[in-house]
Design a protein around this motif. Structure first.
Motif, short mmCIF file in Angstrom:
data_model
loop_
_atom_site.label_atom_id
_atom_site.label_comp_id
_atom_site.label_asym_id
_atom_site.label_seq_id
_atom_site.Cartn_x
_atom_site.Cartn_y
_atom_site.Cartn_z
N GLN A 19 0.84 -1.21 0.00
CA GLN A 19 0.00 0.00 0.00
C GLN A 19 0.87 1.26 0.00
N ALA A 20 1.94 1.23 0.79
CA ALA A 20 2.81 2.39 0.91
C ALA A 20 3.50 2.70 -0.42
N TYR A 21 4.01 1.70 -1.10
CA TYR A 21 4.68 1.92 -2.38
C TYR A 21 3.70 2.45 -3.42
N ARG A 22 2.47 1.99 -3.38
CA ARG A 22 1.46 2.47 -4.33
C ARG A 22 1.01 3.89 -3.97
N LEU A 23 0.94 4.21 -2.67
CA LEU A 23 0.65 5.58 -2.27
C LEU A 23 1.75 6.51 -2.76
N ARG A 24 2.99 6.10 -2.60
CA ARG A 24 4.12 6.89 -3.10
C ARG A 24 3.98 7.14 -4.60
N HIS A 25 3.61 6.12 -5.36
CA HIS A 25 3.47 6.28 -6.81
C HIS A 25 2.36 7.27 -7.15
N LEU A 37 10.12 8.61 -11.97
CA LEU A 37 9.90 7.57 -10.96
C LEU A 37 8.80 6.59 -11.36
N SER A 38 8.20 6.82 -12.52
CA SER A 38 7.06 6.00 -12.93
C SER A 38 7.46 4.55 -13.13
N LYS A 39 6.60 3.65 -12.64
CA LYS A 39 6.83 2.22 -12.80
C LYS A 39 5.55 1.57 -13.36
N PRO A 40 5.70 0.64 -14.28
CA PRO A 40 4.52 -0.01 -14.87
C PRO A 40 3.61 -0.68 -13.85
#
Length: 210
Positions: A19-25, A37-40
């Motif tokens: 959840q944290a990594y997706r919030l960061r994205h 910083l965009s990731k697929p």
């Protein structure tokens, strides 16, 4: 509560870290347009998410509403390896100095106007509580210059490391911000209570077992 996640207990927080990594994205790529910083996969993860990083998560009913990451200044970090041009003198380094990065809060839980939101207060209080218990009293921050006055009002002692420079679509200044128990008292007064915000290490284990 603020949960401290490190390599020692990360196995307990697999879903929450996702959840944290997706919030960061969502915050840094989709909102701030830091497209580098965009990731697929929609997860914002970088080279500093390693065994030396300390993650702090504000979790409410299983949902991560706020996040921040602490990096030791004695190891590679953003100021030393990515944004060294923001520092005009010798970069601050020491066991008592850590870098505060990737601070982000879910949109519905952010402050409106000048008032610090409850989640933001908890995250900042978490840094100070953790620092006072860990021998850390100074953080390095790369931030919008408008945050300078707010940090001073929160009783951080702020020292710019250089002049603001353009990073992406916004002005960014690097600073050190030192704190002590007066800083914690100020945050507690604003929150309206003196309760500890850091979760006890065993509390999440108990929750998983229940």
């Amino acid at each position: 509560m603020i949960h401290i996640v490190s390599p020692d207990n990360e196995y307990l927080y697999k879903d929450e870290m996702e959840q944290a990594y997706r919030l960061r994205h969502r915050v840094f790529v989709e909102e701030k347009k830091w497209t580098d910083l965009s990731k697929p996969d929609g997860r914002e993860v970088d080279q500093f998410d390693n065994e030396h990083a300390v993650h702090m998560l504000y979790i409410e009913e299983g949902k991560v509403l706020g996040y921040q990451r602490m990096l030791p200044s004695t190891r590679p970090h953003l100021l030393s390896d990515v944004l060294p041009h923001l520092c005009e003198d010798v970069p601050p380094v020491g066991e008592h100095i850590w870098e505060w990065t990737r601070y982000c809060v879910e949109p519905a839980h952010r402050e409106r106007g000048r008032t610090l939101s409850p989640v933001a207060n908890m995250l900042l209080s978490g840094i100070v509580e953790w620092g006072l218990e860990s021998g850390v009293n100074t953080i390095i921050i790369q931030m919008n210059p408008l945050w300078l006055l707010r940090l001073v009002q929160l009783h951080f002692r702020v020292m710019p490391l250089g002049l603001p420079q353009r990073v992406g679509d916004e002005d960014v200044v690097a600073v050190t911000a030192s704190f002590d128990r007066r800083t914690l008292a100020r945050l507690q007064d604003m929150r309206g209570n003196r309760q500890r915000v850091l979760a006890e290490p065993e509390s999440f284990t108990r929750r998983l077992a229940s």
